[in-house]
Design a protein around this motif. Sequence first.
Motif, PDB file in Angstrom:
ATOM      1  N   THR A 256      43.366  30.320 118.403  1.00 24.22           N
ATOM      2  CA  THR A 256      43.595  28.625 119.246  1.00 24.22           C
ATOM      3  C   THR A 256      44.845  27.769 117.310  1.00 24.22           C
ATOM      4  O   THR A 256      44.712  26.501 117.700  1.00 24.22           O
ATOM      5  N   SER A 315      36.336  24.820 122.903  1.00 26.91           N
ATOM      6  CA  SER A 315      37.111  25.468 122.508  1.00 26.91           C
ATOM      7  C   SER A 315      38.557  25.991 123.801  1.00 26.91           C
ATOM      8  O   SER A 315      39.399  25.410 123.670  1.00 26.91           O
ATOM      9  N   GLY A 347      40.409  20.715 120.518  1.00 26.86           N
ATOM     10  CA  GLY A 347      40.205  22.030 121.518  1.00 26.86           C
ATOM     11  C   GLY A 347      40.382  23.051 119.674  1.00 26.86           C
ATOM     12  O   GLY A 347      39.855  24.285 119.386  1.00 26.86           O
TER      13      GLY A 347
END
Length: 428
Positions: A256, A315, A347
Amino acid sequence: MTPASPATDPIGAEEQRRLYRRTLTVVVISQVFGGAGLAAGVTVGGLLAQDLVGGESVAGLPAALFTLGSALAAFTVGRVSQRSGRRLGLAGGFLVGAVGAAFIVLAAVLENLPLFFVALFVYGGGTATNLQARYAGTDLAPAQSRGTAVSIAMVSTTFGAVAGPNLVDPLGDLARALGVPALTGPFLLAAVAYGLAGLVLLVFLRPDPLLTARRIADERSRAALAAGGEGSDAALEPAAGSSRGVAVGATIMVLTQVSMVAIMTMTPVHMRHHDHSLGDVGFVIGLHVGAMFLPSLVTGPLVDRIGRVPMAAASGVTLLAAGVLAALAPGDSMPLIAAALVLLGLGWNFGLIAGTALIVDATTLETRAKTQGAVDVLIALSGAGGGALSGMVVGASSFATLALGGGLLALLLVPALVWYQRPHPAVS
């Protein structure tokens, strides 16, 4: 719930809750200032590099440098926290970040590139500490509320982090009035904000939450042994260490981070190419940073209630949507670019809180801070790589290619989550 007797529970659940609330209050105040310091590098770091160096390919370099600096800081803060407590580790990290921000301003005034690059590296100490502070809220938290504790610490970052980018124009005016380049204005704010965050922690984070959690666990363990029983507070007992939980939590946060940093870093440059004003850039980045932290009020409880894995999966889906929208949005469409950046921040928020909760669940008090610092090193290094490569990708291809690639990268979360869901081997 009836409090345990002093014979078996020397500290008491009510006293633990009081210390937990006090810790969160101090962390929240420090994070308001820390968020303001964090926003400077995100908003104008790439633009300042372009002014000093020239050329689009260097626009991702500041993010790479201060993120690389945050890797060293994450390791150091984690080790200091493990040995001496959160108070000294976090306060020191923020104060180092303040020094770095001040030297960025000096380097811009002197047009000294070596000093600029070194100062960006040092400034990363504040970035790492801002993220490490989220762990302080979990030290005294009940096991079933760890996601919520992370979210409370994170959401307080929103106020400073959103205000910072939206103050780009007035801070630029202040910088010019002081005789320094306009783009250094946010770094002037960062120097003051990080300094205040460090002082708040140094003065008020007493008793230290990590050291207190260890003391409570030790006292309850001794009392339980003396009574011929076992410890009663699952929140403070060492968790069953799980290398799989640490690995998957780290993977979630690394992926991420790369996706978010790569797209975020080049968005201001992309917007300036399409004649958006500096105020527009600040507004969009402010929305993005707000989406990174403000949803924590909801994300944390969701992580606790519906689980770490579903939120990590959310996410990946959200980051993919952000990348696709950013790739397809016309360069002159501020609403669509802003929507993509909001999804990007959301996210990242889902992934960070889910991954953090997995890390806390899988570590013990004896090694928790050190492990957390090591994981944040990986996060920082991945962010540095994403920031550095983002400018190269855009220079060689386009912003759309970068955005789509960042979104697709998030899909690598799927095999990691599938592996985590497999039955865990029995522990002998």
